[in-house]
Write an enzyme that holds these catalytic residues in place. Structure first.
Site, PDB file in Angstrom:
ATOM      1  N   SER A 129      34.110   6.625  24.392  1.00 38.32           N
ATOM      2  CA  SER A 129      32.982   7.351  23.480  1.00 38.32           C
ATOM      3  C   SER A 129      32.696   6.424  22.350  1.00 38.32           C
ATOM      4  CB  SER A 129      33.313   8.703  23.056  1.00 38.32           C
ATOM      5  OG  SER A 129      32.493   9.455  22.024  1.00 38.32           O
ATOM      6  N   TYR A 184      39.423  15.438  19.910  1.00 43.58           N
ATOM      7  CA  TYR A 184      38.391  14.412  20.674  1.00 43.58           C
ATOM      8  C   TYR A 184      38.494  13.041  20.309  1.00 43.58           C
ATOM      9  CZ  TYR A 184      34.050  13.059  23.053  1.00 43.58           C
ATOM     10  OH  TYR A 184      33.061  12.452  24.099  1.00 43.58           O
TER      11      TYR A 184
HETATM   12  P1  NAD Z   1      29.799  17.436  31.111  1.00 43.45           P
HETATM   13  O1  NAD Z   1      30.397  18.708  30.523  1.00 43.45           O
HETATM   14  O2  NAD Z   1      28.339  17.506  31.906  1.00 43.45           O
HETATM   15  O3  NAD Z   1      30.822  16.752  32.128  1.00 43.45           O
HETATM   16  C1  NAD Z   1      32.256  17.101  32.231  1.00 43.45           C
HETATM   17  C2  NAD Z   1      32.704  16.866  33.416  1.00 43.45           C
HETATM   18  O4  NAD Z   1      34.365  16.889  33.435  1.00 43.45           O
HETATM   19  C3  NAD Z   1      32.138  18.138  34.358  1.00 43.45           C
HETATM   20  O5  NAD Z   1      32.021  17.610  35.580  1.00 43.45           O
HETATM   21  C4  NAD Z   1      33.199  19.140  34.531  1.00 43.45           C
HETATM   22  O6  NAD Z   1      33.655  19.922  35.517  1.00 43.45           O
HETATM   23  C5  NAD Z   1      34.424  18.141  34.169  1.00 43.45           C
HETATM   24  N1  NAD Z   1      36.015  18.790  33.896  1.00 43.45           N
HETATM   25  C6  NAD Z   1      35.935  19.487  32.631  1.00 43.45           C
HETATM   26  N2  NAD Z   1      37.343  19.945  32.671  1.00 43.45           N
HETATM   27  C7  NAD Z   1      38.087  19.390  33.957  1.00 43.45           C
HETATM   28  C8  NAD Z   1      39.398  19.642  34.319  1.00 43.45           C
HETATM   29  N3  NAD Z   1      40.163  20.252  33.860  1.00 43.45           N
HETATM   30  N4  NAD Z   1      39.464  19.200  35.604  1.00 43.45           N
HETATM   31  C9  NAD Z   1      38.541  18.126  36.221  1.00 43.45           C
HETATM   32  N5  NAD Z   1      37.264  18.196  35.795  1.00 43.45           N
HETATM   33  C10 NAD Z   1      37.146  18.629  34.425  1.00 43.45           C
HETATM   34  O7  NAD Z   1      30.027  16.398  30.143  1.00 43.45           O
HETATM   35  P2  NAD Z   1      29.431  15.010  29.835  1.00 43.45           P
HETATM   36  O8  NAD Z   1      28.479  14.767  28.693  1.00 43.45           O
HETATM   37  O9  NAD Z   1      28.704  14.184  31.181  1.00 43.45           O
HETATM   38  O10 NAD Z   1      30.846  14.247  29.656  1.00 43.45           O
HETATM   39  C11 NAD Z   1      31.517  13.447  30.588  1.00 43.45           C
HETATM   40  C12 NAD Z   1      32.425  12.230  29.651  1.00 43.45           C
HETATM   41  O11 NAD Z   1      31.574  11.454  28.839  1.00 43.45           O
HETATM   42  C13 NAD Z   1      33.288  13.155  28.940  1.00 43.45           C
HETATM   43  O12 NAD Z   1      34.492  12.277  28.858  1.00 43.45           O
HETATM   44  C14 NAD Z   1      32.703  12.841  27.426  1.00 43.45           C
HETATM   45  O13 NAD Z   1      33.702  12.864  26.568  1.00 43.45           O
HETATM   46  C15 NAD Z   1      32.169  11.599  27.599  1.00 43.45           C
HETATM   47  N6  NAD Z   1      30.981  11.386  26.548  1.00 43.45           N
HETATM   48  C16 NAD Z   1      29.903  12.216  26.641  1.00 43.45           C
HETATM   49  C17 NAD Z   1      28.809  11.867  25.424  1.00 43.45           C
HETATM   50  C18 NAD Z   1      27.798  12.648  25.420  1.00 43.45           C
HETATM   51  O14 NAD Z   1      27.017  12.701  24.477  1.00 43.45           O
HETATM   52  N7  NAD Z   1      27.233  13.603  26.379  1.00 43.45           N
HETATM   53  C19 NAD Z   1      28.928  11.041  24.666  1.00 43.45           C
HETATM   54  C20 NAD Z   1      30.263  10.094  24.796  1.00 43.45           C
HETATM   55  C21 NAD Z   1      31.397  10.295  25.815  1.00 43.45           C
END
Ligand code: NAD
Length: 260
Positions: free
Chosen positions: A142, A155
């Site tokens: 991130s 985080y």
């Molecule tokens: P999201 O909530 O849509 O996706 C998260 C995924 O992780 C989901 O598929 C969920 O089922 C899975 N998950 C959660 N707990 C779990 C567990 N215990 N075991 C297995 N799977 C699990 O969120 P997102 O925004 O798509 O985030 C995905 C990644 O991207 C994360 O690592 C997040 O930190 C990173 N990220 C997101 C953003 C943003 O702005 N959305 C920015 C930077 C980084």
């Protein structure tokens, strides 16, 4: 196109992970979707991705808080498809609170899912990749892997940690045809972020456009969300043969956030 590979994407029944799985299937790779649930919808989602792109696709349940399940995810995928060539450590959760009030269980869960799971899946994938003399490990970090924000201690710690882990793995595997890089997105419009908009509109008495611009994208110079498709395309590039010399680096995709 490059050789057909098998890609395992953790946390991929939603958001960025699903888009990355779609992007790999879109270029003809086999994909393994994952989350901690095991519903009919999860399996149907994987089948749909496979059908749409004419590639192998499977859903394998594994809870990223559980070390054994992280490792079994890789072994089950290798059993089913013959190898694990690309591993994307994407699963992640968030919790926002001041350090002194940060719930211990939330701290532990964030460190387990956002950081330690990548250690376990990577450790399990390395023997397969070494055997093939080819592999790609992509950790979804991130902008918070490079910069901090208040109230996101767990985080930010986990995401900085995964950037460090990325560098170490890259050094250990560099002579085996395996690269390890981190993708560092700024704000991406996933269902998780979308769901926060109505609450922010109410809290700040602002319309949607103002909340997005002034509150959510305050740090993102483009004033635009990164899209999940853009992150998917970057992952596909990092997994390609053309990216063989990109190793051990955090790759920002944040509209300029970390340029400051
Ligand atoms: P999201 O909530 O849509 O996706 C998260 C995924 O992780 C989901 O598929 C969920 O089922 C899975 N998950 C959660 N707990 C779990 C567990 N215990 N075991 C297995 N799977 C699990 O969120 P997102 O925004 O798509 O985030 C995905 C990644 O991207 C994360 O690592 C997040 O930190 C990173 N990220 C997101 C953003 C943003 O702005 N959305 C920015 C930077 C980084």
């Amino acid at each position: 196109m490059d050789t057909v590979r098998t890609a395992v994407v953790t946390g991929s029944n939603s958001g960025i992970g699903l888009a990355i799985a779609e992007a790999f299937a879109g270029v003809g790779h086999n994909v393994v979707l994952n989350s901690f649930t095991d519903s009919k919808e999860d399996h149907a989602l994987a089948a749909e991705v496979g059908k749409k792109h004419g590639t192998g696709a499977a859903y394998i349940k594994a809870d990223m808080t559980k070390p054994e399940e992280c490792r079994q995810l890789v072994e089950k995928a290798a059993e089913q498809f013959g190898s694990v060539d690309i591993l994307v450590n994407n699963a992640g959760i968030q919790h926002v609170a001041p350090v002194e009030a940060f719930p211990i269980d939330k701290w532990d869960a964030i460190i387990a899912i956002n950081l330690s799971s990548a250690f376990h899946t990577t450790a399990a994938a390395i023997p397969h990749m070494k055997k093939a003399s080819w592999g790609r490990i992509i950790n979804i970090a991130s902008a918070h892997g490079l910069r901090a924000s208040p109230f996101k201690s767990a985080y930010v710690a986990a995401k900085h940690g995964i950037v460090g882990f990325t560098k170490t793995v890259a050094l250990e595997l560099a002579e085996h045809g395996v690269t390890c890089n981190a993708i560092c997105p700024g704000y991406v419009l996933t269902p998780l972020v979308e769901a926060q908009i109505p609450g922010q509109m109410k809290a700040h008495n602002m319309d949607r456009e103002t909340v997005v611009r002034e509150i959510m994208l305050a740090k993102q110079p483009t004033k635009k969300f990164v899209t999940v498709e853009q992150v998917g395309a970057l992952a596909v590039f990092l997994a390609s043969d053309a990216a063989a010399s990109i190793n051990g680096t955090p790759v920002s995709i944040d509209g300029g956030w970390t340029a400051e």
